[in-house]
Design an enzyme around this catalytic site. Sequence first.
Site, PDB file in Angstrom:
ATOM      1  N   ASN A   7      79.793  39.646  27.690  1.00 33.61           N
ATOM      2  CA  ASN A   7      79.084  38.443  28.126  1.00 33.61           C
ATOM      3  C   ASN A   7      79.634  38.088  29.503  1.00 33.61           C
ATOM      4  O   ASN A   7      80.725  37.536  29.618  1.00 33.61           O
ATOM      5  CB  ASN A   7      79.348  37.320  27.117  1.00 33.61           C
ATOM      6  CG  ASN A   7      78.655  36.026  27.503  1.00 33.61           C
ATOM      7  OD1 ASN A   7      78.051  35.921  28.570  1.00 33.61           O
ATOM      8  ND2 ASN A   7      78.758  35.024  26.649  1.00 33.61           N
ATOM      9  N   ARG A  90      75.048  40.580  26.800  1.00 33.91           N
ATOM     10  CA  ARG A  90      74.276  39.345  26.684  1.00 33.91           C
ATOM     11  C   ARG A  90      73.569  39.126  28.017  1.00 33.91           C
ATOM     12  O   ARG A  90      74.219  39.098  29.072  1.00 33.91           O
ATOM     13  CB  ARG A  90      75.202  38.169  26.404  1.00 33.91           C
ATOM     14  CG  ARG A  90      74.459  36.862  26.369  1.00 33.91           C
ATOM     15  CD  ARG A  90      75.384  35.685  26.351  1.00 33.91           C
ATOM     16  NE  ARG A  90      74.629  34.461  26.367  1.00 33.91           N
ATOM     17  CZ  ARG A  90      74.976  33.390  27.069  1.00 33.91           C
ATOM     18  NH1 ARG A  90      76.057  33.388  27.786  1.00 33.91           N
ATOM     19  NH2 ARG A  90      74.228  32.316  27.033  1.00 33.91           N
ATOM     20  N   HIS A 179      70.026  30.080  23.670  1.00 32.90           N
ATOM     21  CA  HIS A 179      70.780  30.205  22.417  1.00 32.90           C
ATOM     22  C   HIS A 179      69.990  30.993  21.368  1.00 32.90           C
ATOM     23  O   HIS A 179      70.228  30.855  20.164  1.00 32.90           O
ATOM     24  CB  HIS A 179      71.112  28.828  21.788  1.00 32.90           C
ATOM     25  CG  HIS A 179      72.099  28.007  22.564  1.00 32.90           C
ATOM     26  ND1 HIS A 179      71.994  26.646  22.673  1.00 32.90           N
ATOM     27  CD2 HIS A 179      73.207  28.348  23.251  1.00 32.90           C
ATOM     28  CE1 HIS A 179      72.995  26.187  23.405  1.00 32.90           C
ATOM     29  NE2 HIS A 179      73.757  27.213  23.768  1.00 32.90           N
ATOM     30  N   GLY A 209      77.325  22.647  20.653  1.00 32.72           N
ATOM     31  CA  GLY A 209      78.587  23.065  21.261  1.00 32.72           C
ATOM     32  C   GLY A 209      78.718  22.375  22.596  1.00 32.72           C
ATOM     33  O   GLY A 209      78.234  21.255  22.764  1.00 32.72           O
ATOM     34  N   ARG A 240      75.768  18.186  30.611  1.00 35.81           N
ATOM     35  CA  ARG A 240      74.345  18.161  31.006  1.00 35.81           C
ATOM     36  C   ARG A 240      73.651  16.942  30.426  1.00 35.81           C
ATOM     37  O   ARG A 240      73.910  16.569  29.277  1.00 35.81           O
ATOM     38  CB  ARG A 240      73.623  19.421  30.509  1.00 35.81           C
ATOM     39  CG  ARG A 240      74.116  20.700  31.139  1.00 35.81           C
ATOM     40  CD  ARG A 240      73.216  21.866  30.717  1.00 35.81           C
ATOM     41  NE  ARG A 240      73.833  23.133  31.008  1.00 35.81           N
ATOM     42  CZ  ARG A 240      74.098  24.076  30.100  1.00 35.81           C
ATOM     43  NH1 ARG A 240      73.755  23.896  28.829  1.00 35.81           N
ATOM     44  NH2 ARG A 240      74.662  25.202  30.462  1.00 35.81           N
ATOM     45  N   PHE A 283      84.444  16.979  22.580  1.00 29.72           N
ATOM     46  CA  PHE A 283      84.299  15.965  21.528  1.00 29.72           C
ATOM     47  C   PHE A 283      85.617  15.636  20.834  1.00 29.72           C
ATOM     48  O   PHE A 283      85.750  14.561  20.257  1.00 29.72           O
ATOM     49  CB  PHE A 283      83.236  16.402  20.502  1.00 29.72           C
ATOM     50  CG  PHE A 283      81.849  16.039  20.928  1.00 29.72           C
ATOM     51  CD1 PHE A 283      81.259  16.676  22.012  1.00 29.72           C
ATOM     52  CD2 PHE A 283      81.129  15.052  20.277  1.00 29.72           C
ATOM     53  CE1 PHE A 283      79.983  16.335  22.431  1.00 29.72           C
ATOM     54  CE2 PHE A 283      79.851  14.699  20.678  1.00 29.72           C
ATOM     55  CZ  PHE A 283      79.270  15.338  21.763  1.00 29.72           C
ATOM     56  N   GLU A 384      77.508  35.137  17.797  1.00 31.30           N
ATOM     57  CA  GLU A 384      76.580  35.760  18.745  1.00 31.30           C
ATOM     58  C   GLU A 384      77.000  37.189  19.084  1.00 31.30           C
ATOM     59  O   GLU A 384      76.154  38.055  19.286  1.00 31.30           O
ATOM     60  CB  GLU A 384      76.497  34.901  20.019  1.00 31.30           C
ATOM     61  CG  GLU A 384      75.711  33.632  19.775  1.00 31.30           C
ATOM     62  CD  GLU A 384      75.827  32.605  20.883  1.00 31.30           C
ATOM     63  OE1 GLU A 384      76.828  31.875  20.911  1.00 31.30           O
ATOM     64  OE2 GLU A 384      74.922  32.534  21.720  1.00 31.30           O
TER      65      GLU A 384
HETATM   66  P1  AMP Z   1      81.165  25.857  21.873  1.00 31.23           P
HETATM   67  O1  AMP Z   1      80.447  25.641  23.174  1.00 31.23           O
HETATM   68  O2  AMP Z   1      80.290  26.261  20.756  1.00 31.23           O
HETATM   69  O3  AMP Z   1      82.398  26.697  22.018  1.00 31.23           O
HETATM   70  O4  AMP Z   1      81.707  24.404  21.462  1.00 31.23           O
HETATM   71  C1  AMP Z   1      82.678  23.773  22.236  1.00 31.23           C
HETATM   72  C2  AMP Z   1      82.784  22.319  21.829  1.00 31.23           C
HETATM   73  O5  AMP Z   1      82.980  22.198  20.408  1.00 31.23           O
HETATM   74  C3  AMP Z   1      84.003  21.677  22.451  1.00 31.23           C
HETATM   75  O6  AMP Z   1      83.675  21.138  23.694  1.00 31.23           O
HETATM   76  C4  AMP Z   1      84.371  20.622  21.469  1.00 31.23           C
HETATM   77  O7  AMP Z   1      83.757  19.431  21.880  1.00 31.23           O
HETATM   78  C5  AMP Z   1      83.785  21.047  20.145  1.00 31.23           C
HETATM   79  N1  AMP Z   1      84.829  21.393  19.176  1.00 31.23           N
HETATM   80  C6  AMP Z   1      85.446  22.555  19.014  1.00 31.23           C
HETATM   81  N2  AMP Z   1      86.357  22.491  18.026  1.00 31.23           N
HETATM   82  C7  AMP Z   1      86.306  21.231  17.553  1.00 31.23           C
HETATM   83  C8  AMP Z   1      86.998  20.513  16.535  1.00 31.23           C
HETATM   84  N3  AMP Z   1      87.934  21.094  15.808  1.00 31.23           N
HETATM   85  N4  AMP Z   1      86.669  19.230  16.329  1.00 31.23           N
HETATM   86  C9  AMP Z   1      85.721  18.627  17.072  1.00 31.23           C
HETATM   87  N5  AMP Z   1      85.045  19.250  18.053  1.00 31.23           N
HETATM   88  C10 AMP Z   1      85.338  20.523  18.284  1.00 31.23           C
END
Ligand code: AMP
Length: 397
Positions: A7, A90, A179, A209, A240, A283, A384
């Site tokens: 990726n 990807r 996605h 995410g 965003r 988050f 993915e």
């Molecule tokens: P992704 O883009 O799918 O990798 O998701 C990333 C986002 O998931 C991060 O910016 C976090 O806000 C959230 N995240 C990941 N792990 C946790 C967790 N254990 N508790 C709450 N939010 C999480």
Amino acid sequence: MNVLVINCGSSSLKYQVINSDTEQVLAKGLCERIGIDGRLVYTPAGGEKEISNLDMPTHKQAIQYVIDALTNEKTGVIKSLDEIGAVGHRLVHGGEKFACSTLITEDVIKAVEECSDLAPLHNPANLIGVRACQELMPNTPMAGVFDTAFHQTMPLEAYMYGIPYEYYEKYKIRKYGFHGTSHSFVSKRTAELLGKPIENLKIIVCHLGNGSSVCAVNGGKSVDTSMGLSPLEGLIMGTRSGDIDPSVMEFICKKENMDINGIMDVLNKKSGVQGLSGVSSDFRDLQAGAADGNKRCEMAVDVFCYRVLKYIGAYVAAMNGVDAIAFTAGLGENDEIVRRKIVSRLGYLGITLDEEANENGRGKEIAISTPDSKVPVWIVPTNEELAIARETVALLK
Ligand code: AMP
């Protein structure tokens, strides 16, 4: 067969080697700061994570380091490159040209280049990764798996914007969605978990995410999704804005003396929950802030959840019903507060949140609705890279 999944971004490159027979990850990692200085992260299965600062002027050099790590005598997972049967790339934007994954040929590269004005940041970077792999592994077959392909089944009424038709004719301006690999993987897995044929199911997948999108999957086909021509449309995301009144752009530009590049930078990189909270796009930070009484953190989470809730409602309407809802990706899999704030407002669908399952379900495949709920709600972790490896092997058969 071992598949190297790549990726590739403009200055970073994530990789995994997956054995397609066992579906086990043999090694994974990333190259960062390509063209700046360079950092290789390499984790062999069952081994320690290794981080090395290395000079990485080009993507080719970065991939060479990955190959060196994979074949290293001590911590490598393969003896030579001959043990890589295929590479799965990807690719972000396939425009209307690609409705499925494809083996990469010169014609395919040309077609992806032609889609580059639809994804100027992503497609050229993806292709740099393809070219670098081709140079280092000239005899290894390569597949391209597009983020947009799964959504090519959307009907006209879902993908047309209400703007002059000539822009669609001249420039192919329409909703494409992203996605797709994740929405496809998660909807298939949800059907398996329910023990029902996907052809008979209406599923809403919430991929939440850093980038987030919702997808309506009817009979295994994407019929609508929240991202658009670019990933900026739809949900509020880490940085965003998601959907806004386009007039806001003109208003801010005039007031802040900004041009189109300036406002696009604001909407892509300084908005979302980061912009709302003023604290973070992550988050985990927002939930910690909210727990400490930071009202803007709490507001950012609430605004995010409300937007997801509205899209779920829209897609129930679009499909005239829903048989299952799935939460996936970093937030969807891990953040029980976000899931609670959304699912507890789905009572109109006959859904009751199973509080205990929701609290303990982090990262598991688990139902988070009570058994008597009319529509099951599940956490279904996405994968993915595995989806790309599967597609790659399928293309070679
Ligand atoms: P992704 O883009 O799918 O990798 O998701 C990333 C986002 O998931 C991060 O910016 C976090 O806000 C959230 N995240 C990941 N792990 C946790 C967790 N254990 N508790 C709450 N939010 C999480």
